[in-house]
Design a protein around this motif. Structure first.
Motif, short mmCIF file in Angstrom:
data_model
loop_
_atom_site.label_atom_id
_atom_site.label_comp_id
_atom_site.label_asym_id
_atom_site.label_seq_id
_atom_site.Cartn_x
_atom_site.Cartn_y
_atom_site.Cartn_z
N TRP A 203 -7.54 48.55 54.64
CA TRP A 203 -6.35 49.01 53.97
C TRP A 203 -4.84 48.46 54.57
N PRO A 208 -4.79 42.67 49.76
CA PRO A 208 -4.48 42.40 48.01
C PRO A 208 -3.32 41.83 47.72
N ASP A 238 -10.78 47.23 52.10
CA ASP A 238 -9.91 47.79 50.77
C ASP A 238 -11.01 47.14 49.55
N GLU A 239 -11.36 48.26 48.73
CA GLU A 239 -12.30 47.91 47.66
C GLU A 239 -11.84 46.97 46.81
N ARG A 240 -10.49 46.94 46.69
CA ARG A 240 -9.68 45.90 45.69
C ARG A 240 -9.92 44.40 45.92
N LEU A 244 -10.37 40.62 43.90
CA LEU A 244 -9.23 39.72 43.63
C LEU A 244 -9.40 38.34 44.17
#
Length: 374
Positions: A203, A208, A238-240, A244
């Motif tokens: 994170w 992102p 970070d799961e995003r 992306l």
């Protein structure tokens, strides 16, 4: 072992990991030199399947593999302290070895690379329980360690805010000299032009933001975005990030860990290296890029300002539009990139002059040399 009590046991089990492994590899030559010069004995705690080459006089103590932050690691430390009973024990990351409480005659030394694990969840990605664990460990380190080493004044400030009585000294990490050597451009696995990110997808790395900003400019520049050093780690941070990256298709290339000559060629061949972190303890990839004559864009946070100085251009790590504008400007302007790369080279060569981890090794030797031991 030896007929005499070992002066220092150093935990080198994570030598082959990124980050902490770089620190260990950079420190060990100074540690061996300093202890040999002072007639002090040194032992290394290593994984049984990853035994490094050591100099004559350095003892190797093997242990079964154990992950960081686990009970298994605590058991490894307890067994080693019981078997070796050293006068000093140096742990090069922040978890406090609880076995040290039973060995009050052993001086404890700790390296705290960063205090990311107590940052807010939006930065650290850590649960409240994990943040409480980290805070407890930092406070124990601060109360009970003879010396704590940090790579930056920024990390020292956050650590001493949690543990005001901690005895902390700042020892910046130099760039490995191999980064200054010529590279073989043919080893790069990516054809130019590309923008490069080196690191994982945790994170605090803020990947992102870079992916979204690059998506904003992808139609205006010919570059790819290359994400290296992560590989499968994209699924554990970070799961995003995976979605992306997938959304940008062939314009993003993700690769895992690379052999060092290949990584060096990849860094040297990039038009830009971008470090978008929300938090860092120091930050080695930007100055390694500078040593490779690669221009650097870095987030405007205290640790990166301290490490990169005037060698980088900076952006607000919460401002997608600002990063997009910087990417667009530098990807389109070869002369601007060359000037930024030249600033980086000037900064890293000046920073490197006389910089080493010898002061950390000497400080430990001084404490052990002046203390009473058997």
């Amino acid at each position: 072992m030896t007929d005499r009590r070992v002066d220092l046991l150093f935990d080198a089990r994570h030598l082959r990991q990124s980050g902490i492994g770089t620190y260990i590899a950079t420190l060990l030559p100074s540690l061996e030199d300093t202890f040999a010069e002072r007639g002090l004995s040194l032992a290394l705690l290593v994984n049984e399947h990853a035994v490094p080459e050591v100099r004559p006089g350095t003892t190797v103590v093997t242990a079964p593999p154990a992950a960081m932050y686990t009970l298994g690691e605590q058991r490894v430390w307890a067994r080693a302290l019981n078997d070796v009973r050293p006068r000093g024990f140096w742990v090069p990351h922040y978890p406090f070895p609880f076995a040290a409480l039973r060995h009050r005659g052993t001086r404890l030394f700790v390296t705290v690379h960063d205090t990311m694990h107590v940052r807010d969840r939006e930065i650290s990605g850590q649960s409240a329980a994990r943040r409480a664990y980290a805070r407890t460990m930092f406070q124990l380190d601060g109360r009970l360690a003879s010396l704590i080493f940090t790579p930056s004044e920024a990390t020292k400030a956050t650590l001493t805010a949690m543990s005001p009585g901690a005895r902390v000294t700042v020892t910046p990490i130099p760039v490995d000299e191999e980064w200054f050597a010529p590279v073989d451009p043919g080893l790069s696995p990516v054809q130019a032009p590309y923008v490069l990110y080196i690191g994982n997808a945790k994170w605090h790395k803020n990947l992102p933001l870079l992916l979204m900003a690059f998506g904003d400019v992808a139609g205006d520049v010919p570059h790819k975005l290359v994400i290296a050093g992560s590989g499968e780690a994209l699924r554990g941070g970070d799961e995003r990030v995976p979605a992306l990256a997938a959304g940008l298709g062939e314009r993003v290339e993700v690769m895992g860990r690379l052999d060092f000559p290949v990584l060096r060629s990849l860094v040297a061949g990039a038009d830009l290296l971008v470090m978008p972190s929300l938090y860092e303890g120091a930050g080695l990839p930007p100055i390694e890029a500078m040593a490779s004559h690669t221009a650097v864009l870095a987030s405007d946070i205290p640790a990166l300002r301290e490490t990169c100085g005037g060698g980088a251009d900076y952006f607000d790590p919460t401002d997608r539009a600002e990063l997009a504008a910087a990417l667009r400007a530098f990807c389109r302007d070869e002369d601007a990139r060359a000037k930024l790369a030249a600033r980086g080279w000037a900064h890293v060569t000046a920073r490197q002059a006389g910089l080493s981890l010898a002061p950390a090794a000497e400080a430990v030797a001084e404490v052990l040399g002046s203390s009473t031991g058997t």
